[in-house]
Design a protein around this motif. Sequence first.
Motif, PDB file in Angstrom:
ATOM      1  N   LEU A  22       0.798  -1.241   0.000  1.00 25.36           N
ATOM      2  CA  LEU A  22       0.000   0.000   0.000  1.00 25.36           C
ATOM      3  C   LEU A  22       0.824   1.281   0.000  1.00 25.36           C
ATOM      4  CD1 LEU A  22      -2.699  -1.304   2.452  1.00 25.36           C
ATOM      5  CD2 LEU A  22      -3.131  -0.461   0.124  1.00 25.36           C
ATOM      6  N   TRP A  23       2.136   1.156  -0.046  1.00 22.56           N
ATOM      7  CA  TRP A  23       2.972   2.365  -0.076  1.00 22.56           C
ATOM      8  C   TRP A  23       2.817   3.044  -1.442  1.00 22.56           C
ATOM      9  CZ3 TRP A  23       8.833   2.506  -1.337  1.00 22.56           C
ATOM     10  CH2 TRP A  23       9.358   3.776  -1.040  1.00 22.56           C
ATOM     11  N   LYS A  24       2.621   4.329  -1.445  1.00 24.43           N
ATOM     12  CA  LYS A  24       2.471   5.142  -2.661  1.00 24.43           C
ATOM     13  C   LYS A  24       1.146   4.877  -3.381  1.00 24.43           C
ATOM     14  CE  LYS A  24       6.663   3.454  -3.643  1.00 24.43           C
ATOM     15  NZ  LYS A  24       6.497   2.428  -4.637  1.00 24.43           N
ATOM     16  N   PHE A  44      -3.240  -7.134   3.301  1.00 25.75           N
ATOM     17  CA  PHE A  44      -2.979  -5.738   2.948  1.00 25.75           C
ATOM     18  C   PHE A  44      -1.847  -5.228   3.814  1.00 25.75           C
ATOM     19  CE2 PHE A  44      -6.974  -6.671   1.160  1.00 25.75           C
ATOM     20  CZ  PHE A  44      -6.968  -5.953  -0.024  1.00 25.75           C
ATOM     21  N   ASP A  45      -0.805  -4.694   3.154  1.00 28.16           N
ATOM     22  CA  ASP A  45       0.380  -4.253   3.883  1.00 28.16           C
ATOM     23  C   ASP A  45       0.398  -2.726   3.982  1.00 28.16           C
ATOM     24  OD1 ASP A  45       3.116  -4.978   5.021  1.00 28.16           O
ATOM     25  OD2 ASP A  45       3.576  -3.393   3.584  1.00 28.16           O
ATOM     26  N   GLY A  46      -0.034  -2.216   5.117  1.00 30.38           N
ATOM     27  CA  GLY A  46      -0.112  -0.769   5.311  1.00 30.38           C
ATOM     28  C   GLY A  46       0.894  -0.275   6.328  1.00 30.38           C
ATOM     29  N   GLY A 222       9.904   0.268  -7.799  1.00 30.04           N
ATOM     30  CA  GLY A 222       9.134   0.980  -6.776  1.00 30.04           C
ATOM     31  C   GLY A 222       9.744   2.328  -6.415  1.00 30.04           C
ATOM     32  N   PHE A 223      11.045   2.516  -6.713  1.00 31.47           N
ATOM     33  CA  PHE A 223      11.733   3.746  -6.316  1.00 31.47           C
ATOM     34  C   PHE A 223      11.888   4.709  -7.498  1.00 31.47           C
ATOM     35  CE2 PHE A 223      12.670   0.276  -3.560  1.00 31.47           C
ATOM     36  CZ  PHE A 223      12.411   0.819  -2.305  1.00 31.47           C
ATOM     37  N   VAL A 224      11.735   4.170  -8.706  1.00 29.48           N
ATOM     38  CA  VAL A 224      11.712   5.024  -9.889  1.00 29.48           C
ATOM     39  C   VAL A 224      10.500   5.957  -9.771  1.00 29.48           C
ATOM     40  CG1 VAL A 224      11.242   5.004 -12.380  1.00 29.48           C
ATOM     41  CG2 VAL A 224      12.949   3.445 -11.428  1.00 29.48           C
ATOM     42  N   LEU A 237      14.849  -4.363 -13.337  1.00 26.44           N
ATOM     43  CA  LEU A 237      14.917  -5.821 -13.151  1.00 26.44           C
ATOM     44  C   LEU A 237      13.981  -6.555 -14.107  1.00 26.44           C
ATOM     45  CD1 LEU A 237      15.125  -6.784  -9.362  1.00 26.44           C
ATOM     46  CD2 LEU A 237      16.393  -7.793 -11.263  1.00 26.44           C
ATOM     47  N   MET A 238      12.808  -5.947 -14.348  1.00 28.87           N
ATOM     48  CA  MET A 238      11.853  -6.628 -15.236  1.00 28.87           C
ATOM     49  C   MET A 238      12.372  -6.695 -16.674  1.00 28.87           C
ATOM     50  SD  MET A 238       8.108  -5.502 -13.917  1.00 28.87           S
ATOM     51  CE  MET A 238       8.047  -4.670 -12.361  1.00 28.87           C
ATOM     52  N   GLY A 239      13.362  -5.831 -16.981  1.00 28.35           N
ATOM     53  CA  GLY A 239      13.929  -5.844 -18.335  1.00 28.35           C
ATOM     54  C   GLY A 239      15.246  -6.612 -18.391  1.00 28.35           C
ATOM     55  N   ILE A 270       4.703  -8.784  -1.290  1.00 32.13           N
ATOM     56  CA  ILE A 270       3.622  -7.794  -1.168  1.00 32.13           C
ATOM     57  C   ILE A 270       3.727  -6.765  -2.296  1.00 32.13           C
ATOM     58  CG2 ILE A 270       3.020  -7.965   1.290  1.00 32.13           C
ATOM     59  CD1 ILE A 270       5.281  -5.945   1.883  1.00 32.13           C
ATOM     60  N   PRO A 271       3.607  -7.224  -3.555  1.00 27.27           N
ATOM     61  CA  PRO A 271       3.748  -6.287  -4.675  1.00 27.27           C
ATOM     62  C   PRO A 271       2.668  -5.210  -4.664  1.00 27.27           C
ATOM     63  CG  PRO A 271       2.763  -8.351  -5.404  1.00 27.27           C
ATOM     64  CD  PRO A 271       3.203  -8.564  -3.990  1.00 27.27           C
ATOM     65  N   LYS A 272       3.038  -4.077  -5.237  1.00 25.93           N
ATOM     66  CA  LYS A 272       2.101  -2.964  -5.311  1.00 25.93           C
ATOM     67  C   LYS A 272       1.774  -2.644  -6.762  1.00 25.93           C
ATOM     68  CE  LYS A 272       1.800   1.627  -6.109  1.00 25.93           C
ATOM     69  NZ  LYS A 272       2.520   2.632  -6.886  1.00 25.93           N
TER      70      LYS A 272
END
Length: 323
Positions: A22-24, A44-46, A222-224, A237-239, A270-272
Amino acid sequence: MTSVPKIKLSSGYEMPQVGFGLWKVDTNCADAVYNAVKAGYRLFDGACDYGNEKQCGEGIARAIKDGLVKREELFIVSKLWQTYHDKENVEPITRRQLADWQVDYFDLFLIHFPVALEYVDPEVRYPPGWHYDGVKEIRWSKATNQETWGAMEDLVEKGLARSIGISNFQSQTIYDLLKYAKIRPATLQVELHPYHQQTNLVRLAKAEGIALTCYSSFGPAGFVELNMDRATSASPLMGHEVIKGIAEKLGKTPAQVLLRWSTQRGLSVIPKSTDPALMAENLQCCTFEIPEEDMERIAKLDLNLKFNQPTNYFDTEKLWIFA
Ligand code: NAD
């Protein structure tokens, strides 16, 4: 609907192995949570720090009211922020967070970081962030992790948290905590992806019976979103050709391979994502096997490249907490 495996915690409760980060999640957060329940997410990860717990609570309340899910089928995780580590502040802030979520217990409550900062009155600023003045000044509190953990144990005693755990702790603080803990930490949540594998920490958690949850499984992605230099200059990483090659071979997406690399080793993720198609895709990351030789190829990608640390967000000489 995809069935997600469960991990048995030392507290005796079971935790879904795949959850929703749930971050961002800022815009339409209540809708995102509602849609995630609909897609099949139960964990849910809050956190207080994410600044969206009220909206998360609205999404959950709506899902329960519409009969999509019952409270007892959900696994709600939240975290104690650093400014509330003094023992007298732990219960009041937990009660406020529970009220925001519109629930009367957390399934899991974590110490967000093993760092205590001076109290900031939630009526003055909430969430408070790292800086005492909201801008620049870092002020320590004298609360020790032992004091804070004792107050976390009281939450279990009072029924406000079913399981308690830790986040961003490293080996030395964990070994120390295990000496005084009356209730052992059920989980450890840390940054973990192929560029930051933390192999020995994974071994430690396993040996001590602490379930490990990986955050930021997609590494820099997540940090981009935050325009962090270290993330924008790293190769996605996905590329990455190894990840892409394995995904193509298995008929899966790179994101699924990255999540499966952890779940296949018994770790949780816990993907977002607020995109309904990606949400569904991420939830299906326990339904296939990555061959052992490909797991080993991923194990060779470690760069010890960590993104989530305060000194990557702002200038300070006071918070070298992962040094
Ligand atoms: P993440 O690793 O889940 O990556 C998110 C990014 O990947 C987003 O840009 C998203 O659009 C994209 N993405 C998601 N699924 C995708 C898919 N299937 N295909 C392509 N792109 C996809 O990012 P994160 O938010 O850093 O970490 C996940 C969660 O971990 C957070 O939301 C939070 O709950 C938790 N977390 C905890 C801490 C902590 O200190 N305990 C720190 C960071 C994150």
